[in-house]
Design an enzyme around this catalytic site. Structure first.
Site, PDB file in Angstrom:
ATOM      1  N   GLU A  81       0.840  -1.205   0.000  1.00  0.00           N
ATOM      2  CA  GLU A  81       0.000   0.000   0.000  1.00  0.00           C
ATOM      3  C   GLU A  81       0.872   1.251   0.000  1.00  0.00           C
ATOM      4  O   GLU A  81       2.086   1.189   0.155  1.00  0.00           O
ATOM      5  CB  GLU A  81      -0.906   0.022   1.244  1.00  0.00           C
ATOM      6  N   TYR A 166     -10.176   7.625  15.325  1.00  0.00           N
ATOM      7  CA  TYR A 166     -10.227   7.551  13.868  1.00  0.00           C
ATOM      8  C   TYR A 166      -9.593   6.247  13.362  1.00  0.00           C
ATOM      9  O   TYR A 166      -8.845   5.579  14.080  1.00  0.00           O
ATOM     10  CB  TYR A 166      -9.495   8.735  13.234  1.00  0.00           C
ATOM     11  N   ASP A 265      -9.570   2.515  -4.509  1.00  0.00           N
ATOM     12  CA  ASP A 265      -8.640   2.545  -3.373  1.00  0.00           C
ATOM     13  C   ASP A 265      -7.850   3.847  -3.398  1.00  0.00           C
ATOM     14  O   ASP A 265      -8.427   4.914  -3.528  1.00  0.00           O
ATOM     15  CB  ASP A 265      -7.743   1.301  -3.441  1.00  0.00           C
ATOM     16  N   SER A 266      -6.542   3.777  -3.306  1.00  0.00           N
ATOM     17  CA  SER A 266      -5.702   4.976  -3.248  1.00  0.00           C
ATOM     18  C   SER A 266      -5.645   5.684  -4.598  1.00  0.00           C
ATOM     19  O   SER A 266      -5.927   5.083  -5.647  1.00  0.00           O
ATOM     20  CB  SER A 266      -4.294   4.607  -2.797  1.00  0.00           C
TER      21      SER A 266
END
Length: 354
Positions: A81, A166, A265-266
């Protein structure tokens, strides 16, 4: 017989004749195979629909590049990631499985920057002072934090601790030294996550785009006036025009795109303002122009056979139009890999050199 009755009978006969003619024509146009007993029309796979993740119809005609393997991180299916470049041209990314941040030099030497104890790193960004900020989370236990470390991995410090409540997934800095981060909470029917802004003092946190389902990727336009976010749980791409760091401009919030299948996603922006979204579960990256209109895609090899589908993140070199996508093959046998392709423009420089 009165004239009215005669006209009615004549009209009825004409109508019946017309219906009979239409039926006859319809039968004549039917394919011979379907007119014969026992022959039933059927669906069949073709080149566009077979395979684990066929390209959705609306995206099949997009300009397409097929990436090439650039570096094998592991023969095991490690979850990768958070790919970004530093000022020296090193590619940094996260080994989520091993709770490590890794550095890959231009000559492809791999090393560990820092290891975390209890949380898994997923998002990376550089503060203007050169420190590396890490969004880390523990999905099973619904918790997370944001850390900062020096470029050599020393001085690990919690900026947003786990007790803040968070689940940080990704982050991006603006030019003032504040940063946006995504909160990965919720699901498709319980949108408990969102996008938040932490001011340059690194203590004040303000909600910018609440009520999202598993908010994931983030990107800022080159001028810092447009914020992009992906909503993993509802397959959405959000485009936000900013009046200031925490205020959405009038009529400045829009859903620019609704993805088909799994799952945005990213993302990263390039110097032209295009945004590139890694599609987790599809082994590809979709490219959008600054209006959110899809203009291209990068496919990872093997995707048509179900390999390399866990494409989570990407980085674009700040001096060249070279895209590097990270993915893993799970139990498919092809391990964890960095793939390379050419895209429309060079990437944005790290925040520390803007």
């Amino acid at each position: 017989m009165t004239r009215a009755i005669h006209d009615a009978r004549t009209g009825a006969k004409a109508k019946a004749a017309l219906i009979a003619a239409c039926l006859a024509i319809g039968v004549g146009l039917m394919p011979a195979a379907s007119a014969q007993p026992g022959n039933v029309a059927a669906l069949a796979y073709d080149a566009q629909t077979q395979g684990a993740v066929p390209i959705p119809p609306a995206e099949r005609t997009l300009q397409t590049a097929v990436a090439e393997p650039w570096f094998k991180v592991s023969n095991e299916g490690l979850i990768l990631e958070g790919a970004i470049f530093d000022r020296s041209g090193n590619l940094l990314f996260c080994d989520v499985s091993g709770r490590r941040v890794l550095r890959l030099t231009p000559d492809r030497q791999l090393s560990t920057v820092v290891s975390l104890d209890a949380l898994s790193p997923g998002g990376l960004a550089f503060h203007p002072d050169g420190r590396l900020f890490i969004a880390a989370l523990d999905i099973p236990n619904n918790r997370g934090a944001i850390f900062a470390v020096n470029p050599d991995g020393s001085g690990l410090q919690a900026i947003i601790p786990a007790v803040a409540g968070y689940m940080p997934n990704d982050l991006v800095f603006d030019r003032k030294g504040g940063f946006y981060f995504t909160d990965f909470k919720g699901n498709a029917t319980e949108p408990k996550g969102g996008v938040y802004y932490t001011g340059p003092d690194l203590t004040t946190i303000t909600a910018v785009l609440p009520h999202l389902a598993m908010a994931n990727g983030l990107a800022l336009s080159p001028d810092g006036k447009q914020l992009w976010a992906t909503e993993f749980g509802r397959n959405l791409l959000h485009r936000i025009d900013l009046a200031d760091a925490t205020t959405i401009a009038p009529i400045g919030s829009a859903i620019a795109y609704h993805f088909t299948g799994p799952a945005p996603d990213s993302m990263r922006a390039d110097a032209d303002g295009n945004v590139y979204v890694a599609i987790y579960g599809q082994g590809r990256v979709l490219a959008f122009n600054r209006s959110g209109i899809p203009i291209g895609q990068v496919l990872l090899p093997g995707r048509e056979r179900g390999h390399n589908l866990a494409s989570t993140s990407l980085a674009i070199h700040p001096a060249r139009n070279d895209l590097y996508a990270v993915t893993n093959d799970g139990n498919g046998g092809e391990g964890a890999t960095v793939f390379h392709a050419k895209v429309f423009s060079k990437g944005l420089p790290p925040a520390s050199s803007q």
